[in-house]
Structure formats: structure tokens, C-alpha cells
Scaffold this active site. Sequence first.
Site, PDB file in Angstrom:
ATOM      1  N   THR A  46       3.133   5.352  -5.755  1.00 24.46           N
ATOM      2  CA  THR A  46       3.547   6.639  -6.125  1.00 24.46           C
ATOM      3  C   THR A  46       4.639   6.519  -6.998  1.00 24.46           C
ATOM      4  O   THR A  46       4.946   7.067  -8.172  1.00 24.46           O
ATOM      5  CB  THR A  46       3.721   7.803  -5.105  1.00 24.46           C
ATOM      6  OG1 THR A  46       2.616   7.957  -4.263  1.00 24.46           O
ATOM      7  CG2 THR A  46       4.174   9.182  -5.730  1.00 24.46           C
ATOM      8  N   TYR A 109      -5.699  16.234  -3.052  1.00 23.93           N
ATOM      9  CA  TYR A 109      -6.084  17.368  -3.825  1.00 23.93           C
ATOM     10  C   TYR A 109      -7.563  17.965  -3.153  1.00 23.93           C
ATOM     11  O   TYR A 109      -7.734  18.900  -2.913  1.00 23.93           O
ATOM     12  CB  TYR A 109      -6.238  17.046  -5.142  1.00 23.93           C
ATOM     13  CG  TYR A 109      -6.730  18.504  -5.946  1.00 23.93           C
ATOM     14  CD1 TYR A 109      -5.627  19.262  -6.470  1.00 23.93           C
ATOM     15  CD2 TYR A 109      -8.080  18.829  -6.525  1.00 23.93           C
ATOM     16  CE1 TYR A 109      -6.137  20.388  -7.140  1.00 23.93           C
ATOM     17  CE2 TYR A 109      -8.468  19.697  -7.260  1.00 23.93           C
ATOM     18  CZ  TYR A 109      -7.291  20.733  -7.458  1.00 23.93           C
ATOM     19  OH  TYR A 109      -7.456  21.793  -8.324  1.00 23.93           O
ATOM     20  N   TYR A 135      -2.294   5.199   3.995  1.00 24.52           N
ATOM     21  CA  TYR A 135      -1.116   5.618   3.674  1.00 24.52           C
ATOM     22  C   TYR A 135      -0.970   7.137   3.957  1.00 24.52           C
ATOM     23  O   TYR A 135      -1.815   7.876   3.310  1.00 24.52           O
ATOM     24  CB  TYR A 135      -0.651   5.572   2.126  1.00 24.52           C
ATOM     25  CG  TYR A 135       0.432   6.016   1.563  1.00 24.52           C
ATOM     26  CD1 TYR A 135       1.528   6.729   2.379  1.00 24.52           C
ATOM     27  CD2 TYR A 135       0.882   5.870   0.255  1.00 24.52           C
ATOM     28  CE1 TYR A 135       2.538   7.035   1.789  1.00 24.52           C
ATOM     29  CE2 TYR A 135       2.042   6.524  -0.371  1.00 24.52           C
ATOM     30  CZ  TYR A 135       2.823   7.166   0.165  1.00 24.52           C
ATOM     31  OH  TYR A 135       4.007   7.525  -0.310  1.00 24.52           O
ATOM     32  N   ARG A 140       2.481  15.271  -0.466  1.00 19.78           N
ATOM     33  CA  ARG A 140       1.690  14.758  -1.674  1.00 19.78           C
ATOM     34  C   ARG A 140       0.238  14.851  -1.490  1.00 19.78           C
ATOM     35  O   ARG A 140      -0.248  15.413  -2.681  1.00 19.78           O
ATOM     36  CB  ARG A 140       2.083  13.469  -2.382  1.00 19.78           C
ATOM     37  CG  ARG A 140       3.392  13.382  -2.687  1.00 19.78           C
ATOM     38  CD  ARG A 140       3.528  11.908  -3.280  1.00 19.78           C
ATOM     39  NE  ARG A 140       5.072  11.590  -3.767  1.00 19.78           N
ATOM     40  CZ  ARG A 140       5.467  12.097  -4.997  1.00 19.78           C
ATOM     41  NH1 ARG A 140       4.670  12.639  -5.789  1.00 19.78           N
ATOM     42  NH2 ARG A 140       6.789  11.743  -5.224  1.00 19.78           N
ATOM     43  N   LYS A 164       1.314   3.268   6.562  1.00 21.28           N
ATOM     44  CA  LYS A 164       2.469   3.703   6.075  1.00 21.28           C
ATOM     45  C   LYS A 164       2.778   5.045   6.480  1.00 21.28           C
ATOM     46  O   LYS A 164       1.774   6.102   5.793  1.00 21.28           O
ATOM     47  CB  LYS A 164       2.699   3.583   4.503  1.00 21.28           C
ATOM     48  CG  LYS A 164       3.994   3.901   3.927  1.00 21.28           C
ATOM     49  CD  LYS A 164       4.018   3.822   2.431  1.00 21.28           C
ATOM     50  CE  LYS A 164       5.355   4.447   1.632  1.00 21.28           C
ATOM     51  NZ  LYS A 164       5.391   4.569   0.171  1.00 21.28           N
ATOM     52  N   ILE A 206       8.164   0.847   3.935  1.00 17.39           N
ATOM     53  CA  ILE A 206       8.074   0.848   2.401  1.00 17.39           C
ATOM     54  C   ILE A 206       8.899   1.831   1.779  1.00 17.39           C
ATOM     55  O   ILE A 206       8.760   3.016   2.046  1.00 17.39           O
ATOM     56  CB  ILE A 206       6.613   0.876   2.175  1.00 17.39           C
ATOM     57  CG1 ILE A 206       5.748  -0.119   2.658  1.00 17.39           C
ATOM     58  CG2 ILE A 206       6.505   0.804   0.669  1.00 17.39           C
ATOM     59  CD1 ILE A 206       4.358   0.023   2.388  1.00 17.39           C
TER      60      ILE A 206
END
Length: 293
Positions: A46, A109, A135, A140, A164, A206
Site C-alpha cells: 500500500t 471493498y 495481510y 483499508r 501482517k 513490516i
Amino acid sequence: MQSLVGTGVALVTPFKKDFSVDVDALKRIVNFQIDNGINYLVILGTTAETATLTQDEKELVIQTVIEANNGRLPLVLGVGSNNTQQVIEELQTRDFSKFVAILSVSPYYNKPTQEGIYQHFKAIAEASPIPVIVYNVPGRTGSNMLPSTVIRLANDFKNIVAIKEAAGDIVQAMKLIENKPEGFLVISGDDMVTLPMVLAGGSGVISVIGEGFPKEFSEMVRLGLERKVDEAYKLHYLLAESIDMIFEQGNPGGIKEVFKSLGISENTMRLPLVNVNEDLAGRINQFVKKIKK
């Protein structure tokens, strides 16, 4: 997967003032990480503004990092989408010989159910020629991968080797650490809670702030992994203000401002993202000067 223990960084994509990819700056950023103790590099996450890159630009970024790294650090490649078939096609066609793992974000989404998330990563695990880091970043994606789903995936697919975890929920992270199978890595995706997660049994991070202050942040993680708590927290509190600042107006605007202050790259962003405002830029610049004294 010892190569994924410690501090990885999610590399930015530096742009010139004309918005083209700044290859020379990207090479400087890679060398800055390697010279200051970072353990591995993550490409096209990202933070790389991957959503605004063309396919040709993505390939340019990948090749630039591979060449600049020159085999010195392990590399992880971001391969994720809310279109499962698209991910599978990339996994079946790309050369992954230079990478130790992929980082694959939970579908965004679409807001799938937990079963949908499981089936998405099941398909990816079965298609991937290299290990998979899942992840979770609900801020998000719009959906949270529950610990039960992650543990189910970790138990069912040996090449799903890590998560993550960026829900910003230390209780959720602790549930993952408590219930994970042996060898599965819980990697922080939230800079502010990295040290508590490491001390609870996590494997590292990360990071975003880590690429701006790689020496200090990677040392904090190393000290945490060695259970040198007081020394580690001293570095945490040294950097805590900067972690708040770089995310105050969105990522990667803040970290790009850090790189500008360091003289490594421009702070150019591609729409719909914009630069941090003058007030925040000034505060970031003052912090960089203080740290680099």
C-alpha cells in the site's frame, strides 16, 4: 521463515516532480535500508502507491529494487487484489525466483464473509509457488480477518507462513500469538504497537516509519526480540511522536516528507493522495533534525 523475523519495510515509490518514477531515488532508499539494519524489503505494498502505478511502472519498481538490493536482503512482493482470479493469474505467470514470499492483502471493498476470506486465501495458497503472508488491514479493506480464520488458514496450508496484522488491536494480536501453530509468524503491521506485539511473542514488523528511521526502529525490534525491554522502550518513545505524525494526514504522505527532509527523495504524491500540509511538513522536518543531530 527466519528471513521474515525482525524488521521489514514497506517501500515507497518515489516520484519526480513530473510524477514519473524516480529510479535513482528508489535505489537510494533501498541502500539506506540495507546500510541501517533493516532485515527485509517489501515491494508494491500500500505504501508504494501501487494502486496508481501502471503495469509497466510496477515492473520498473520491481526490477529497480532487485538490482539495487543485489541479493543482500530477502525480498517480499505485494500480490493482492479483491479479484481472486486476478491474483491467481499473476501467481501462475510471474517469475518469483528473487522473492522469499508474497504479501497478499485481504480482499478490499467487496467485504467478504469470513468464509469468503478463507476461500480467497485457500485459492492463493494452492496457486502460489512461494510462501504467503496474509495481510489484515481492516481500516483499508472494510473487513476484519478474525483470528479464527487466520488460524484455520495457518493450520490448513503450510505455505501460509505469516500474517501482517494491522488491525491496531493488541488483544486480537495476542489471540493470534496464543493460538497460532508452531512456526507461524505474527508480524505487526502497525508501527505504534510493534514493540508490545514483539514482547507478546510476535516476530517483528513490516513498517512504514522504519524506512525513515531504519537504524533506530530496527534496533528497537532487535532489542524487543532479545527481551531487552527497557532499552527497547527507550527507542519506542524516541520515535513515537514521529509515528503519529507520519500517519496524521495519511500514508505515504508523511513518510515521503521524512525522505524529503533527509534529502533522499522528493515528496511528490499521485492523486487522489496529496502532500501533507505546511504545518505537518514543518513538524516532521523539525523531528528529523532532532533525531539526526
